[in-house]
Design a protein around this motif. Sequence first.
Motif, PDB file in Angstrom:
ATOM      1  N   GLY A 608       0.826  -1.200   0.000  1.00 26.32           N
ATOM      2  CA  GLY A 608       0.000   0.000   0.000  1.00 26.32           C
ATOM      3  C   GLY A 608       0.856   1.243   0.000  1.00 26.32           C
ATOM      4  O   GLY A 608       2.020   1.234  -0.425  1.00 26.32           O
ATOM      5  N   TRP A 609       0.283   2.309   0.509  1.00 24.37           N
ATOM      6  CA  TRP A 609       0.963   3.595   0.498  1.00 24.37           C
ATOM      7  C   TRP A 609       1.077   4.097   1.938  1.00 24.37           C
ATOM      8  O   TRP A 609       0.083   4.347   2.595  1.00 24.37           O
ATOM      9  N   ASN A 610       2.302   4.188   2.405  1.00 29.48           N
ATOM     10  CA  ASN A 610       2.586   4.630   3.768  1.00 29.48           C
ATOM     11  C   ASN A 610       2.793   6.138   3.736  1.00 29.48           C
ATOM     12  O   ASN A 610       3.908   6.628   3.564  1.00 29.48           O
ATOM     13  N   VAL A 611       1.712   6.854   3.899  1.00 27.89           N
ATOM     14  CA  VAL A 611       1.710   8.303   3.657  1.00 27.89           C
ATOM     15  C   VAL A 611       2.270   9.079   4.844  1.00 27.89           C
ATOM     16  O   VAL A 611       2.923  10.102   4.669  1.00 27.89           O
ATOM     17  N   GLY A 612       2.007   8.613   6.049  1.00 31.32           N
ATOM     18  CA  GLY A 612       2.536   9.266   7.237  1.00 31.32           C
ATOM     19  C   GLY A 612       3.155   8.241   8.151  1.00 31.32           C
ATOM     20  O   GLY A 612       2.466   7.333   8.632  1.00 31.32           O
ATOM     21  N   ILE A 613       4.459   8.348   8.394  1.00 29.98           N
ATOM     22  CA  ILE A 613       5.143   7.312   9.165  1.00 29.98           C
ATOM     23  C   ILE A 613       5.976   7.925  10.291  1.00 29.98           C
ATOM     24  O   ILE A 613       6.432   9.063  10.212  1.00 29.98           O
ATOM     25  N   ILE A 614       6.150   7.142  11.360  1.00 31.73           N
ATOM     26  CA  ILE A 614       7.110   7.453  12.419  1.00 31.73           C
ATOM     27  C   ILE A 614       8.388   6.719  12.059  1.00 31.73           C
ATOM     28  O   ILE A 614       8.434   5.483  12.082  1.00 31.73           O
ATOM     29  N   GLU A 615       9.424   7.473  11.718  1.00 41.35           N
ATOM     30  CA  GLU A 615      10.628   6.841  11.190  1.00 41.35           C
ATOM     31  C   GLU A 615      11.456   6.147  12.266  1.00 41.35           C
ATOM     32  O   GLU A 615      12.033   5.092  12.034  1.00 41.35           O
ATOM     33  N   SER A 616      11.526   6.755  13.462  1.00 40.64           N
ATOM     34  CA  SER A 616      12.436   6.233  14.477  1.00 40.64           C
ATOM     35  C   SER A 616      12.017   6.721  15.861  1.00 40.64           C
ATOM     36  O   SER A 616      11.065   7.514  15.992  1.00 40.64           O
ATOM     37  N   GLU A 617      12.729   6.260  16.881  1.00 38.16           N
ATOM     38  CA  GLU A 617      12.481   6.765  18.228  1.00 38.16           C
ATOM     39  C   GLU A 617      12.724   8.268  18.289  1.00 38.16           C
ATOM     40  O   GLU A 617      12.123   8.971  19.101  1.00 38.16           O
ATOM     41  N   GLY A 618      13.589   8.761  17.433  1.00 34.15           N
ATOM     42  CA  GLY A 618      13.893  10.189  17.391  1.00 34.15           C
ATOM     43  C   GLY A 618      12.757  11.029  16.847  1.00 34.15           C
ATOM     44  O   GLY A 618      12.834  12.263  16.874  1.00 34.15           O
ATOM     45  N   SER A 619      11.684  10.392  16.364  1.00 34.96           N
ATOM     46  CA  SER A 619      10.529  11.141  15.869  1.00 34.96           C
ATOM     47  C   SER A 619       9.685  11.715  17.003  1.00 34.96           C
ATOM     48  O   SER A 619       8.823  12.555  16.763  1.00 34.96           O
ATOM     49  N   TYR A 620       9.918  11.238  18.226  1.00 34.28           N
ATOM     50  CA  TYR A 620       9.241  11.810  19.390  1.00 34.28           C
ATOM     51  C   TYR A 620       9.644  13.272  19.534  1.00 34.28           C
ATOM     52  O   TYR A 620      10.811  13.634  19.386  1.00 34.28           O
ATOM     53  N   ASN A 643      -4.901  -0.120  -1.338  1.00 38.97           N
ATOM     54  CA  ASN A 643      -5.783  -0.347  -2.477  1.00 38.97           C
ATOM     55  C   ASN A 643      -6.301  -1.775  -2.430  1.00 38.97           C
ATOM     56  O   ASN A 643      -5.523  -2.723  -2.305  1.00 38.97           O
ATOM     57  N   VAL A 644      -7.613  -1.913  -2.494  1.00 37.45           N
ATOM     58  CA  VAL A 644      -8.258  -3.227  -2.441  1.00 37.45           C
ATOM     59  C   VAL A 644      -9.153  -3.323  -3.667  1.00 37.45           C
ATOM     60  O   VAL A 644     -10.209  -2.686  -3.729  1.00 37.45           O
ATOM     61  N   GLY A 645      -8.729  -4.092  -4.646  1.00 36.11           N
ATOM     62  CA  GLY A 645      -9.474  -4.122  -5.901  1.00 36.11           C
ATOM     63  C   GLY A 645      -9.496  -2.727  -6.501  1.00 36.11           C
ATOM     64  O   GLY A 645      -8.464  -2.078  -6.646  1.00 36.11           O
ATOM     65  N   ARG A 646     -10.704  -2.243  -6.834  1.00 34.52           N
ATOM     66  CA  ARG A 646     -10.836  -0.886  -7.358  1.00 34.52           C
ATOM     67  C   ARG A 646     -11.099   0.136  -6.247  1.00 34.52           C
ATOM     68  O   ARG A 646     -11.254   1.314  -6.527  1.00 34.52           O
ATOM     69  N   GLY A 647     -11.157  -0.350  -5.027  1.00 36.73           N
ATOM     70  CA  GLY A 647     -11.429   0.531  -3.892  1.00 36.73           C
ATOM     71  C   GLY A 647     -10.204   0.758  -3.034  1.00 36.73           C
ATOM     72  O   GLY A 647      -9.080   0.416  -3.408  1.00 36.73           O
ATOM     73  N   ALA A 648     -10.425   1.354  -1.868  1.00 33.76           N
ATOM     74  CA  ALA A 648      -9.302   1.694  -0.990  1.00 33.76           C
ATOM     75  C   ALA A 648      -9.779   1.789   0.448  1.00 33.76           C
ATOM     76  O   ALA A 648     -10.931   2.131   0.723  1.00 33.76           O
ATOM     77  N   VAL A 649      -8.860   1.477   1.357  1.00 30.91           N
ATOM     78  CA  VAL A 649      -9.080   1.706   2.784  1.00 30.91           C
ATOM     79  C   VAL A 649      -8.040   2.707   3.253  1.00 30.91           C
ATOM     80  O   VAL A 649      -6.832   2.505   3.053  1.00 30.91           O
ATOM     81  N   VAL A 650      -8.515   3.797   3.841  1.00 27.19           N
ATOM     82  CA  VAL A 650      -7.633   4.809   4.406  1.00 27.19           C
ATOM     83  C   VAL A 650      -7.492   4.513   5.894  1.00 27.19           C
ATOM     84  O   VAL A 650      -8.485   4.448   6.625  1.00 27.19           O
ATOM     85  N   TYR A 651      -6.272   4.307   6.327  1.00 23.47           N
ATOM     86  CA  TYR A 651      -6.006   4.011   7.734  1.00 23.47           C
ATOM     87  C   TYR A 651      -5.483   5.264   8.428  1.00 23.47           C
ATOM     88  O   TYR A 651      -4.547   5.914   7.935  1.00 23.47           O
ATOM     89  N   MET A 652      -6.080   5.582   9.564  1.00 23.62           N
ATOM     90  CA  MET A 652      -5.633   6.725  10.361  1.00 23.62           C
ATOM     91  C   MET A 652      -5.466   6.264  11.805  1.00 23.62           C
ATOM     92  O   MET A 652      -6.427   6.213  12.576  1.00 23.62           O
ATOM     93  N   ALA A 653      -4.238   5.885  12.161  1.00 21.67           N
ATOM     94  CA  ALA A 653      -3.975   5.400  13.514  1.00 21.67           C
ATOM     95  C   ALA A 653      -4.126   6.512  14.545  1.00 21.67           C
ATOM     96  O   ALA A 653      -4.388   6.241  15.717  1.00 21.67           O
ATOM     97  N   ASP A 654      -3.929   7.749  14.139  1.00 27.53           N
ATOM     98  CA  ASP A 654      -4.199   8.921  14.979  1.00 27.53           C
ATOM     99  C   ASP A 654      -5.405   9.650  14.410  1.00 27.53           C
ATOM    100  O   ASP A 654      -5.618   9.645  13.193  1.00 27.53           O
ATOM    101  N   ASN A 655      -6.145  10.290  15.268  1.00 28.67           N
ATOM    102  CA  ASN A 655      -7.353  10.997  14.845  1.00 28.67           C
ATOM    103  C   ASN A 655      -7.028  12.460  14.543  1.00 28.67           C
ATOM    104  O   ASN A 655      -6.808  13.249  15.468  1.00 28.67           O
ATOM    105  N   PRO A 656      -7.007  12.857  13.263  1.00 29.86           N
ATOM    106  CA  PRO A 656      -6.692  14.258  12.943  1.00 29.86           C
ATOM    107  C   PRO A 656      -7.745  15.249  13.431  1.00 29.86           C
ATOM    108  O   PRO A 656      -7.490  16.451  13.458  1.00 29.86           O
TER     109      PRO A 656
END
Length: 678
Positions: A608-620, A643-656
């Motif tokens: 998939g597409w990792n759009v927002g990531i925590i790279e390391s412990e230093g990201s704190y 991407n799932v078939g022609r659709g998509a699931v957007v994952y948001m582990a944090d609530n914007p």
Amino acid sequence: YSNWINQVAGTTPNPHPEAAEHNEPWPGGRANHYLFDLNRDWAWQKQKESEARLKYYHTIMPHIHVDFHEQGSNSPYYFAPAAEPIHEQVTQWQRDFQEMIGRNHAKYFDENGWLFFTKESFDILYPSYGDSYPMYNGAIGMTYEQGSSDLEILTDEGDTLKLTDAIAHHYTTGMSTVEMASQHNAKMVDEFAAYFDKAVTNPKAKYKTFVVKGSNHPDKLKKLEAFLQKNLIQYGKSSTKKPISAFNYQSGQTQNVSVEDADLVVSTFQPKAVMVQALFEPDTYASINDTYDITAWALPYMMGLDAYATTERLAVSEGTPTYAAPEVKVGATPAAYLANWETMEDAKFLAEILKAGIKLRYANEAFTVNGKTYDRGSLIITRKGNMHMGSRFDNIVKEAAAKYGRSLYSTPTTFVDSGKDFGSNGVPFLKAPRILALRGDGVSSLGFGEFWYFMEQELHYPITMVNTDDFGRVNLDDYDVVVMPSGSYGSMLNESRMEAFSSWIRGGGTVVAIERAMSTFQGKGGFNLKRYATDSEQKEATKQTDEEKEAIALTPYADRGSRFESSRLPGAIFKLKIDNTHPLGFGYSGEYFTIKNNGSRYAYLPNGWNVGIIESEGSYVTGVAGEDAKKALAKSMVFGVENVGRGAVVYMADNPLFRAFWENGKLFVANALFFVGQ
């Protein structure tokens, strides 16, 4: 509440806890219309009730403010003094008078044989409570918590707690507070005056001045100004021209920076000195890590501002930033109108024209036309597709741009200088999404309320709200996007319904799963969402040495809380690396500061597409976060698209949309609704 209780309560109160009258249905009775907890909204004033309350509060500026609450029926009464951590800006007098008032309460409670507790659970740190906000404004702010009784309820001790008991307890602490205020009125008034005198002449603050650069987007600066004005915080300009040493919020480093005429400058030398420090300080000091709420909220992170904090006192004069008027450079009958995609105001403009039936496209890649370059996400509103509207087409676009203060451009041709021409398949058509939002049993009422408020009061775009109990009867083909606020959806999605839901996604549907809703797809067939990429990675991340295991096993009972110290994450800020080439990241720079109040970690999506990531412990960045929590979150996905078939699931582990105050995250949600899956 009144309507419900009259439907379930009999003529005689039933004290048994399992009785219907003690178990309110979803969403419960505490929240306002948009299901917000107003006792988290004092500083942010996102709800109209909070805004009205603070307008009135600032007209009276009380010396004492008490917030009367209720808690679980098995908890005895709580009153001040408050628990640690108490913000370091709270004065010794405020602490002492809380103690004096508490001892006076205790005298009356002891006389009546009523139990109580103090100095536990309810701290004075987060600035948006009904006790902390008054404390940061010179008052003696206190929370009084009464065990919830309804009309009558049996406690675990076998006693019957009655509403008359609850009234007596609150009445007693209220009158005791008035008594202490009367006895110490001269001291109270003197200390209140001294509080503001010191704020103006010698504030207790590491950082003396905060500089918000004028180069920030005008939309963000205007939002900051509105916030400061609501809280009566003074700001202006500085005549200082020499470079100053200052902490850079974006980089986390101290550097030299020049103050410019266009910069917005906030000094701590003002009546609202403590509020300024509490809201702007890069690191909130917490004397202990066991806190009741989030521990980081600095405005530059929350609003996505290029800003600096300096220990130098800069002279600040009256004056406010001036903003250039929006550019409107349009021809008489252009082939297309063009608009940027940079802030939530652009999203509101898009919502407005979509509701009016305008058809448009958007840029997946930057392009140049007529010598001007437009970034990804830019809106391309072609006359083709809207010709049936005649002159109404032009009027709708221009009026919407004026309504939201948008710059608007045009081009006489759809042939671009560089990039893709507007007729290219690489310039997608933007279909107005039909959005279903889930609510009801299993769904976080706060999470749903935040999304509902966002759509109705900020984005101004229609949604259909569906109860989880009714989801099985919904024809999903009538919708393009399903939003799943944080919650547990296991009861709603049995095996057959999950298969039907997955089939709809594969056929082109988009799902936005926020926080705990992501567990719906974790480890499920057809989806690649996992906590760890492999079993060996999980084993490596969670392994303990023999010495560590022994230390945990031999922890004294009195220190049992320390077992969880290293994994605590009540609410801290982390810096994410953003892929702003993906539609979910349109409008953002390569970095974003997220408020993370859960320790859930997810592996990078393999396909998939990792759009927002925590790279390391230093990201704190700042806030209370245990070492194990920081370690576990390293190399994890926070925002992603599968991407799932022609659709998509957007994952948001944090609530914007957290409490509606984390302003810089809201464009992610607009991107998820309007761009992802198109």
